[in-house]
Design an enzyme around this catalytic site. Structure first.
Site, PDB file in Angstrom:
ATOM      1  N   ASP A   1      -3.871 -13.959   0.205  1.00 35.90           N
ATOM      2  CA  ASP A   1      -3.085 -13.984   1.435  1.00 35.90           C
ATOM      3  C   ASP A   1      -4.052 -13.761   2.590  1.00 35.90           C
ATOM      4  OD1 ASP A   1      -1.439 -13.583   3.573  1.00 35.90           O
ATOM      5  OD2 ASP A   1      -0.413 -11.820   2.773  1.00 35.90           O
TER       6      ASP A   1
ATOM      7  N   ASP B   1       8.349 -11.655  -0.596  1.00 30.24           N
ATOM      8  CA  ASP B   1       8.511 -12.469   0.604  1.00 30.24           C
ATOM      9  C   ASP B   1       7.477 -13.584   0.639  1.00 30.24           C
ATOM     10  OD1 ASP B   1       6.493 -10.617   0.887  1.00 30.24           O
ATOM     11  OD2 ASP B   1       6.844 -10.248   3.007  1.00 30.24           O
TER      12      ASP B   1
ATOM     13  N   ASN C   1      -3.387 -14.454   5.779  1.00 25.83           N
ATOM     14  CA  ASN C   1      -2.643 -14.107   6.990  1.00 25.83           C
ATOM     15  C   ASN C   1      -3.045 -14.948   8.202  1.00 25.83           C
ATOM     16  OD1 ASN C   1      -0.488 -12.144   6.880  1.00 25.83           O
ATOM     17  ND2 ASN C   1      -1.986 -10.709   6.041  1.00 25.83           N
TER      18      ASN C   1
ATOM     19  N   TYR D   1      -6.863  -9.923   0.489  1.00 26.97           N
ATOM     20  CA  TYR D   1      -5.662  -9.655   1.281  1.00 26.97           C
ATOM     21  C   TYR D   1      -6.122  -9.334   2.695  1.00 26.97           C
ATOM     22  CZ  TYR D   1      -1.465  -7.317   3.029  1.00 26.97           C
ATOM     23  OH  TYR D   1      -0.381  -6.947   3.789  1.00 26.97           O
TER      24      TYR D   1
ATOM     25  N   GLU E   1      -1.334  -6.988  -2.039  1.00 23.94           N
ATOM     26  CA  GLU E   1      -0.361  -6.016  -1.544  1.00 23.94           C
ATOM     27  C   GLU E   1       0.334  -5.309  -2.711  1.00 23.94           C
ATOM     28  OE1 GLU E   1       2.560  -5.667   2.348  1.00 23.94           O
ATOM     29  OE2 GLU E   1       2.110  -7.642   1.522  1.00 23.94           O
TER      30      GLU E   1
END
Length: 583
Positions: A195, A312, A197, A156, A43
């Protein structure tokens, strides 16, 4: 040893606003604090034009980027490798191999076998994805580097934010699963980072059991969510209800961090910023460093770094042993993390060669960063013209009246190359006197000019008259006024004095009161200013703003009264009428 770190930075420059990164604000300093040798970032949220020297030309590091082709400033993956420790032998962008290397029109999947990483999904496997291959690889979501030891994926994965891209997300995870399994069948080891997700099971999400009760689903339903089921089938010890899917009968990857901490709760890597969930550790574990099952003895340590702020998400790392068991032999990890002949038994035989060892996808080879000139080089090179003088446009010497031979002298070049538009400007008459004061622009007056005397056009007048407002009628010599310095100008200024006085402070306060925002309400539990949020959930209230307690949500994920965590205050912005606000 070699440490691999993955981190969703939520904007590549975002961490530099936090400690400890804000002290030096350089990438090499960041990597040193992380103690990493391979850094995988997700990101990035940048475009190609946003890449800068400090981001690409990091001393002692090589870098690779995959940025979105269409949706600018969105997603993006980057991998940094420390040149003193490791050097990849191949680098590619995308999962399916449909993209092309820099300065080439041949897709990765169509390159010769010794020039490509391999493992690309077959046409039948691609067709089964249900997603356009070009679209899947165009969002800047995957980088693949190959070392002699293993193939490294920096990923990602798409998020399930609003349910509108469920098909795309499932197609991406399926393509990732297919590519990894194909590489394993080829006999290659794989390390998957990034990541993803998706969380594995209940221990990886805060209050997962309560959410299941609220949604009215069973544990089996939870584990059978399409992406979670697909992900767990990749992993050894992954929870898969019922029979495994065809083609996924055997796991191929090992969850390094979880296997080092099998029963640790609250080992989360992501926290929702909108509800300030990090202080109460109300989060989920969706960032991973995974490896082939055959490599699980290679790693000495793995953990999350939840104390490092800047995003985050928090960094996740896995550290390899210095000596590993590779194909039944004990080898130094440096030997198999670099091209052949660079290391032997952990001893460097030759340095990293920027010409020989750098790969075409390297950020250092981007045209805007390659073959950079230093200030010293700029002074070494001379112009190509023989005389070294600039070319004089035709007609310039004729309009200025300057001989061409004179223009070649260094003293005259600057003036001769002055834009020719000056020759078209009106000039003062030669008979006029040259003023020593710089003239003001046309139509512009100074304050002094309003009180300066105006020259009369009557030849009979020997003095000048001061006028305010309309020009007075011509006076005879008998009624000629006194000299300007003897005039009383108070009568001319009297209209200004008679105007009513306006208090500027009162005016300012009235405008501020008119346009200032309403003060926020205070929460009931702590009497502290609330924070404003906007509803994004589809429905009649979508887009409405509301006020809630500004404190972070607690570990329970629920609003609490009488505690240090968020209380139950909730006020629609349209219902809030601040004291003293205009109605």
């Amino acid at each position: 040893m070699v440490r691999i770190t993955t981190w969703n930075v939520n904007g590549i420059r975002n961490p530099f606003g936090y400690q400890p990164w804000r002290e030096r604000r350089t990438f090499d300093a960041m990597f040193d604090i992380l103690e990493a040798d391979i850094v995988v970032m997700q990101e990035l949220k940048i475009q190609r034009k946003d890449l800068t020297d400090d981001m690409v030309l990091v001393p002692g590091w090589d870098c690779y980027f995959s940025l979105p082709k269409h949706k600018k400033g969105y997603s993006g993956v980057g991998i940094y490798t420390r040149q003193s420790v490791c050097a990849p032998i191949r680098a590619e962008e995308g999962l399916l191999g449909v993209l092309c290397p820099p300065a080439s029109s041949t897709a990765y999947r169509h390159l010769p076998e010794d020039a490509s990483i391999g493992g690309y999904p077959t046409p039948a496997q691609v067709a089964a994805l249900g997603v356009d291959p070009a679209s899947l690889d165009a969002e800047g979501r995957c980088l693949v580097l190959e070392f002699p030891a293993f193939v490294l994926f920096g990923v990602y994965s798409p998020a399930n934010s609003n349910g509108l891209r469920d098909d795309f997300r499932y197609g991406f995870v399926t393509a990732l699963d297919t590519r990894i399994r194909n590489l394993v069948k080829m006999g290659k080891h794989v390390v998957l980072t990034g990541d993803l997700n998706v969380s594995r099971e209940e221990i990886d999400t805060a209050k997962a059991e309560e959410h299941m009760r609220q949604e009215g689903i069973t544990r089996e339903d939870y584990l059978n969510a399409p992406n979670r089921r697909l992900f767990n089938q990749l992993l050894e010890n992954g929870k898969v209800p019922g029979e495994r899917d065809e083609g996924r009968e055997h796991p191929v990857l090992w969850d390094i961090c979880r296997e080092f901490h099998p029963t640790r709760e609250g080992m989360f890597t992501h926290w929702e910023q909108k509800i300030n969930a990090r202080p109460g550790n109300f989060g989920s574990r969706i960032d991973f460093v995974l490896c082939s099952i055959e490599m699980k003895t290679w790693f000495a340590d793995a953990n999350i770094q939840e104390g490092l702020m800047g995003s985050d998400h928090c960094p996740v790392y896995a550290s390899m042993k210095q000596v590993v068991d590779c194909q039944g032999k004990q080898v130094n990890v440096y030997d198999i993390m670099n091209p052949s002949g660079m290391f032997a038994e952990g001893v460097r035989l030759r340095d990293f060669n920027p010409v020989k060892d750098i790969l075409p996808l390297s950020g250092r080879l981007l045209p805007e960063f390659d073959k950079r000139r230093t200030i010293k080089d700029m002074f070494k090179k001379t112009t190509a013209t023989s005389a070294g003088a600039p070319t004089v446009p035709a007609g310039l010497t004729a309009s200025s009246g300057t001989p061409a031979s004179t223009l070649n002298s260094p003293e005259k070049r600057r003036s001769s190359v002055t834009p020719a538009v000056r020759s078209f400007k009106k000039t003062k008459s030669s008979s006029g006197a040259v003023s020593s004061q710089p003239s003001l622009a046309k139509g512009q007056k100074s304050l002094k000019g309003f009180f300066a005397p105006k020259a009369t056009t009557d030849p009979g007048h020997s003095i000048e008259s001061v006028t305010f407002g309309p020009t007075p009628k011509t006076q005879t010599p008998e009624t000629t006024p006194a000299a300007p310095d003897a005039l009383d100008i108070s009568s001319a200024l009297s209209p200004l004095v008679d105007e009513p006085f306006i208090d500027p402070q009162a005016t300012k306060e009235s405008w501020v009161k008119l346009f200032s925002k309403k003060p926020p309400p205070r929460c009931e539990g702590h009497n502290e200013p609330c924070t404003s949020l906007t509803t994004k959930k589809p429905g009649v209230n979508c887009g409405r703003q509301f006020w809630i307690c500004s404190r972070p949500i607690g570990p329970s994920g629920q609003k609490e009264n009488g505690t240090q965590w968020r209380c139950g205050t909730f006020i629609w912005a349209s219902d809030w009428n601040a004291p003293g606000a205009r109605t």
